[in-house]
Design a protein around this motif. Structure first.
Motif, PDB file in Angstrom:
ATOM      1  N   GLU A  15       0.945  -1.034  -0.100  1.00  0.00           N
ATOM      2  CA  GLU A  15       0.104  -0.104   0.050  1.00  0.00           C
ATOM      3  C   GLU A  15       1.003   1.172  -0.013  1.00  0.00           C
ATOM      4  OE1 GLU A  15      -0.339  -2.400   2.208  1.00  0.00           O
ATOM      5  OE2 GLU A  15      -2.187  -3.389   1.366  1.00  0.00           O
ATOM      6  N   ARG A  16       1.917   1.456   0.691  1.00  0.00           N
ATOM      7  CA  ARG A  16       2.618   2.381   0.829  1.00  0.00           C
ATOM      8  C   ARG A  16       3.542   2.550  -0.470  1.00  0.00           C
ATOM      9  NH1 ARG A  16       5.721   1.437   5.435  1.00  0.00           N
ATOM     10  NH2 ARG A  16       3.861   2.210   6.837  1.00  0.00           N
ATOM     11  N   SER A  17       3.892   1.587  -0.918  1.00  0.00           N
ATOM     12  CA  SER A  17       4.900   1.581  -2.096  1.00  0.00           C
ATOM     13  C   SER A  17       3.974   2.049  -3.233  1.00  0.00           C
ATOM     14  CB  SER A  17       5.492   0.423  -2.432  1.00  0.00           C
ATOM     15  OG  SER A  17       6.287  -0.129  -1.404  1.00  0.00           O
ATOM     16  N   LEU A  18       2.678   1.599  -3.205  1.00  0.00           N
ATOM     17  CA  LEU A  18       1.789   1.985  -4.303  1.00  0.00           C
ATOM     18  C   LEU A  18       1.435   3.614  -4.165  1.00  0.00           C
ATOM     19  CD1 LEU A  18       0.263   1.348  -6.770  1.00  0.00           C
ATOM     20  CD2 LEU A  18      -1.861   0.732  -5.179  1.00  0.00           C
ATOM     21  N   ALA A  19       1.224   3.990  -3.158  1.00  0.00           N
ATOM     22  CA  ALA A  19       0.931   5.386  -2.934  1.00  0.00           C
ATOM     23  C   ALA A  19       2.163   6.283  -3.362  1.00  0.00           C
ATOM     24  CB  ALA A  19       0.444   5.656  -1.306  1.00  0.00           C
ATOM     25  N   LEU A  20       3.356   5.952  -2.898  1.00  0.00           N
ATOM     26  CA  LEU A  20       4.530   6.597  -3.050  1.00  0.00           C
ATOM     27  C   LEU A  20       4.794   6.822  -4.822  1.00  0.00           C
ATOM     28  CD1 LEU A  20       6.736   5.656  -0.029  1.00  0.00           C
ATOM     29  CD2 LEU A  20       5.808   8.021  -0.546  1.00  0.00           C
ATOM     30  N   THR A  21       4.543   5.295  -5.224  1.00  0.00           N
ATOM     31  CA  THR A  21       4.561   5.308  -6.822  1.00  0.00           C
ATOM     32  C   THR A  21       3.608   6.341  -7.545  1.00  0.00           C
ATOM     33  OG1 THR A  21       5.764   3.056  -6.565  1.00  0.00           O
ATOM     34  CG2 THR A  21       4.823   3.915  -8.699  1.00  0.00           C
ATOM     35  N   LEU A  22       2.656   6.377  -7.085  1.00  0.00           N
ATOM     36  CA  LEU A  22       1.409   7.360  -7.782  1.00  0.00           C
ATOM     37  C   LEU A  22       1.888   8.685  -7.420  1.00  0.00           C
ATOM     38  CD1 LEU A  22      -1.723   5.453  -6.981  1.00  0.00           C
ATOM     39  CD2 LEU A  22      -0.804   5.785  -9.291  1.00  0.00           C
ATOM     40  N   THR A  23       2.482   9.108  -6.408  1.00  0.00           N
ATOM     41  CA  THR A  23       2.900  10.347  -5.878  1.00  0.00           C
ATOM     42  C   THR A  23       4.163  10.714  -6.846  1.00  0.00           C
ATOM     43  OG1 THR A  23       2.241  10.270  -3.828  1.00  0.00           O
ATOM     44  CG2 THR A  23       3.918  12.002  -4.354  1.00  0.00           C
ATOM     45  N   ALA A  24       5.037   9.908  -7.138  1.00  0.00           N
ATOM     46  CA  ALA A  24       6.109   9.890  -7.892  1.00  0.00           C
ATOM     47  C   ALA A  24       5.690  10.227  -9.353  1.00  0.00           C
ATOM     48  CB  ALA A  24       7.104   8.757  -7.970  1.00  0.00           C
ATOM     49  N   LEU A  25       4.607   9.445  -9.924  1.00  0.00           N
ATOM     50  CA  LEU A  25       4.256   9.619 -11.499  1.00  0.00           C
ATOM     51  C   LEU A  25       3.626  11.046 -11.518  1.00  0.00           C
ATOM     52  CD1 LEU A  25       3.976   8.377 -13.960  1.00  0.00           C
ATOM     53  CD2 LEU A  25       1.782   7.543 -13.132  1.00  0.00           C
ATOM     54  N   ILE A  26       2.927  11.432 -10.559  1.00  0.00           N
ATOM     55  CA  ILE A  26       2.484  12.977 -10.595  1.00  0.00           C
ATOM     56  C   ILE A  26       3.441  13.899 -10.554  1.00  0.00           C
ATOM     57  CG2 ILE A  26       1.273  14.647  -9.217  1.00  0.00           C
ATOM     58  CD1 ILE A  26      -0.753  12.395  -8.356  1.00  0.00           C
ATOM     59  N   LEU A  27       4.539  13.816  -9.685  1.00  0.00           N
ATOM     60  CA  LEU A  27       5.524  14.597  -9.527  1.00  0.00           C
ATOM     61  C   LEU A  27       6.553  14.845 -10.710  1.00  0.00           C
ATOM     62  CD1 LEU A  27       6.853  14.086  -5.827  1.00  0.00           C
ATOM     63  CD2 LEU A  27       5.955  16.279  -6.944  1.00  0.00           C
TER      64      LEU A  27
END
Length: 173
Positions: A15-27
């Motif tokens: 869950e944490r890695s997925l949320a951070l990956t989505l954040t990284a994609l937006i950035l």
């Protein structure tokens, strides 16, 4: 034999890695959509984005450097983000991972050393110091989102539990 823990699972890794990956994609999208730097000198203003910087290196007959910057700052991080999304989204909802998920994860781990966004950012900071006396340098939104992207990608990989992922990928293949 000594009673020391050799491995501890990371809580909520998927869950944490997925949320951070989505954040990284937006950035990442922000970093490539807005001006990176602007130079003001004598009434002239020249803005550049990350991709126009790569194009300018190519135009100045620095094709090797242009390809290297494109690979290490754009293609590898993008491949890592899409690869992690490909693996983590099905696992998050308890579904069967997509075909070749183990190969994709292996690729994500293999290309990790080639993602050198932090090295690029240090180079930008050195250039800012060197060019600061020649012109006024104005950092754009992309500089800040790119800096945040570096930290978010580091957090993504530190929260990722490869042992858990390999276990889940092996069970479902």
């Amino acid at each position: 034999r000594c009673g020391s823990a050799l491995y501890r699972p990371k809580p909520n890794s998927i869950e944490r890695s997925l949320a951070l990956t989505l954040t990284a994609l937006i950035l990442f999208i922000l970093s490539n959509s807005f001006p990176f730097l602007a130079m003001k000198s004598g009434g002239l203003v020249k803005e550049t984005t990350l991709l126009t910087g790569i194009q300018e290196l190519w135009r100045q007959d620095l094709q090797g450097l242009s390809c290297l910057v494109l690979l290490t700052c754009v293609l590898v991080p993008l491949a890592q983000m899409f690869g992690l999304l490909y693996i983590l989204i099905p696992l998050r909802w308890g579904k069967r991972p997509a075909a070749y998920a183990a190969n994709v994860f292996r690729l994500v781990q293999e290309v990790a050393p080639w993602g050198m966004m932090e090295v690029f950012m240090i180079g930008i900071l050195v250039a800012l110091v060197k060019l600061g006396h020649m012109a006024t340098i104005v950092p754009g939104i992309s500089v800040f989102s790119f800096g945040a992207l570096i930290f978010v990608m580091a957090a993504t990989f530190s929260s990722l539990d490869p042992h858990l992922l390999w276990d889940r990928l092996d069970l479902r293949q």
